[in-house]
Enzyme design. Structure first.
Site, PDB file in Angstrom:
ATOM      1  N   SER A 265       0.819  -1.205   0.000  1.00  0.00           N
ATOM      2  CA  SER A 265       0.000   0.000   0.000  1.00  0.00           C
ATOM      3  C   SER A 265       0.853   1.255   0.000  1.00  0.00           C
ATOM      4  CB  SER A 265      -0.917   0.005   1.225  1.00  0.00           C
ATOM      5  OG  SER A 265      -0.145   0.211   2.407  1.00  0.00           O
ATOM      6  N   LYS A 266       0.165   2.380  -0.140  1.00  0.00           N
ATOM      7  CA  LYS A 266       0.856   3.670  -0.148  1.00  0.00           C
ATOM      8  C   LYS A 266       1.535   3.953   1.187  1.00  0.00           C
ATOM      9  CE  LYS A 266      -2.295   5.707  -3.563  1.00  0.00           C
ATOM     10  NZ  LYS A 266      -3.280   6.778  -3.842  1.00  0.00           N
ATOM     11  N   ARG A 267       1.010   3.369   2.256  1.00  0.00           N
ATOM     12  CA  ARG A 267       1.570   3.639   3.589  1.00  0.00           C
ATOM     13  C   ARG A 267       2.795   2.787   3.904  1.00  0.00           C
ATOM     14  NH1 ARG A 267      -4.065   3.705   4.473  1.00  0.00           N
ATOM     15  NH2 ARG A 267      -4.853   5.729   5.198  1.00  0.00           N
TER      16      ARG A 267
END
Length: 512
Positions: A265-267
């Protein structure tokens, strides 16, 4: 494949492009090039509530850096424009109205509060996933339950409404996916999706199918997350009578976290210490910032080669491949179903391999940029030689400078462990003797320096390490690095003598 191949990559400008999006674009690019087809860049920007300023420009710059070239698009133009869906708004209404006129869609006037009440009522009755579907539509406020005159009055009065797809009951929806083979879904599992929102803009589903049809898209290669939406898209193709022109679908497997569990994910960038975006991203409306692969020193050719192998195989043990070789080998039937773990160490090894095969001259700009905070003047000839002796030792272009600062300035600190262990009184004397021999040389080149060194330690019956270690410490202050004779040749006789004499005079012998 005799028919003309037409593909599209259709990102939404709702934020920075994830590396998974770059892989999707790359697979589309490889397939289009393999069959001499057309690749279109279409910006799907109908969801204005999620629009992020600067995202479209970011997407285009990212794809350009990755080497993905489009035949048609916002900047390229072409016969299928406009290529922003917000500029095609007039097209979608007529198709939505067509479905309503044919009884395949309907107007729904329900307020958000009414829809929420319906869902809560169903939950209270034990329904785990309450939806607006073939059952609940009959008790809601829509053109299927209201009299024609009442519907017309509401429209005339400007009462907000959406247009929903009228999902047929008890119908089997079958479609073939190039990755997952035959997929079968029962229509009773689907809800009546909104096709046209109350603001007059289409949802992704309507705009996607209409645009793919009008642009003559023959193959849709997209992420696995769109697989659940495909049955609805198949129904839309049927409803419009376009089933014979429906594209071939290929849904790509997820890119997983390094441990193989969960979607990357982006995180995850901060958590794992590596980028998840192609280039640096800075939000225009918040303080959000994220580092990209480009700014971290990854070469685009290394990244796209690595991405190609996330979920696809050429059918043999090949890994490092040119773009031309990937185009030649690419096929949809070699895409795997299971997710692919993002192995950053493997990407680093790819980057190192591509760096080694890149011309030294190509690194001059990045080396000069990384020398901006250092005082000194360096000719291109000097820098090219520095690049040459460092290129085999680093994984990233910036490390051509950062991993060897001693090539560009005299060391001011010395590795303490090496100092204590290898800096001996006899070593200082050996260096003095070596300097006398080097001072007699007429050619200051690495082979001559090494040959004279070998003769010196042989004639004096000295172990090589007893001279080489203090020599490296004096020249670099570091325990490792390029060959010391290459370093001495690069920095020149004057600087070499200065560094060694400084060390002899200033470095104290420390008890190990």
């Amino acid at each position: 494949m005799s028919d003309k191949v037409v593909l599209r990559f259709a990102p939404s400008p709702t934020g920075p492009l994830h590396i998974g999006g770059v892989r999707t674009a790359w697979f589309n690019y490889l397939f289009a090039k393999k069959y001499n087809g057309t690749l279109i860049l279409r910006i799907e920007d109908t969801d204005q509530t999620r629009f992020v300023p600067g995202a479209e420009a970011y997407i285009k710059e990212s794809l350009e850096w990755a080497g993905i070239q489009f035949d048609e698009g916002v900047d390229e133009g072409g016969p299928n424009g406009p290529y922003r869906q917000s500029e095609r708004q007039h097209l979608y209404r007529q198709y939505a109205d067509q479905l309503v006129a044919e009884g395949k869609a309907y107007l729904a006037f329900d307020t958000p509060e009414e829809i929420e009440a319906m869902r809560e009522n169903l939950k209270a009755k034990g329904h785990k996933m309450p939806t607006y579907n073939y059952v609940t539509r009959n008790s809601m406020s829509n053109s299927l339950t209201l009299a024609k005159e009442e519907v017309e009055a509401k429209v005339a009065a400007g009462v907000p409404y959406v247009i929903r797809m009228r999902i047929p009951r008890k119908e089997e929806i079958r479609f073939h996916d190039q990755v997952r083979q035959w997929v079968v879904v029962h229509s009773n599992q689907l809800d009546d999706k909104v096709l046209l929102k109350s603001d007059g803009l289409p949802t992704y589903h309507l705009a996607n199918v209409v645009d793919d049809h009008l642009m003559g898209i023959t193959h849709v290669i997209r992420g696995e997350e769109w697989l659940p939406s495909t049955p609805l898209h198949v129904l839309l193709y049927r409803a419009f009578g376009w089933e014979d022109q429906m594209p071939t679908f290929a849904h790509l497997p997820l890119i997983l976290k390094p441990e193989g569990k969960g979607k990357l994910s982006k995180r995850d960038g901060d958590k794992y210490g590596f980028p998840v975006f192609p280039i640096d991203w800075k939000s225009e409306i918040s303080d959000e910032m994220a580092t990209g692969f480009r700014e971290s020193g990854y070469l685009p050719e290394a990244l796209t080669n690595f991405l190609a192998l996330l979920g696809w195989s050429p059918g043999n043990d090949e890994e490092l491949m040119t773009t031309e070789r990937m185009i030649e080998a690419f096929s949809l039937d070699r895409i795997q179903k299971g997710g692919a773990s993002f192995n950053i160490d493997k990407l680093k090894s790819f980057n190192q391999a591509y760096l080694r095969n890149t011309a030294d001259e190509d690194f001059l700009p990045v080396v000069r940029k990384n020398l901006e905070d250092k005082s000194g003047e360096w000719t291109d000839a000097f820098l090219l030689q520095a690049i040459s002796i460092m290129k085999e030792r680093v994984q990233f272009p910036q490390d051509l400078v950062h991993a060897a600062p001693f090539l560009y300035e005299k060391p001011t600190t010395f590795d303490q462990k090496m100092h204590r262990k290898r800096w001996k009184p006899e070593g200082k004397e050996y260096l003095r003797g070596l300097l006398e021999k080097w001072d007699e040389l007429t050619s200051w080149e690495s082979p001559e320096l090494e040959s004279t060194f070998d003769t010196f330690i042989t004639d004096n019956e000295i172990g090589k390490g007893k001279v080489l270690a203090p020599l490296r410490l004096a020249l670099t202050g570091a325990p490792s690095g390029p060959g010391v004779f290459d370093i001495a040749a690069l920095i020149g006789k004057e600087d070499t003598f200065h560094r060694i004499k400084y060390a002899i005079e200033n470095l104290e012998v420390v008890a190990a």
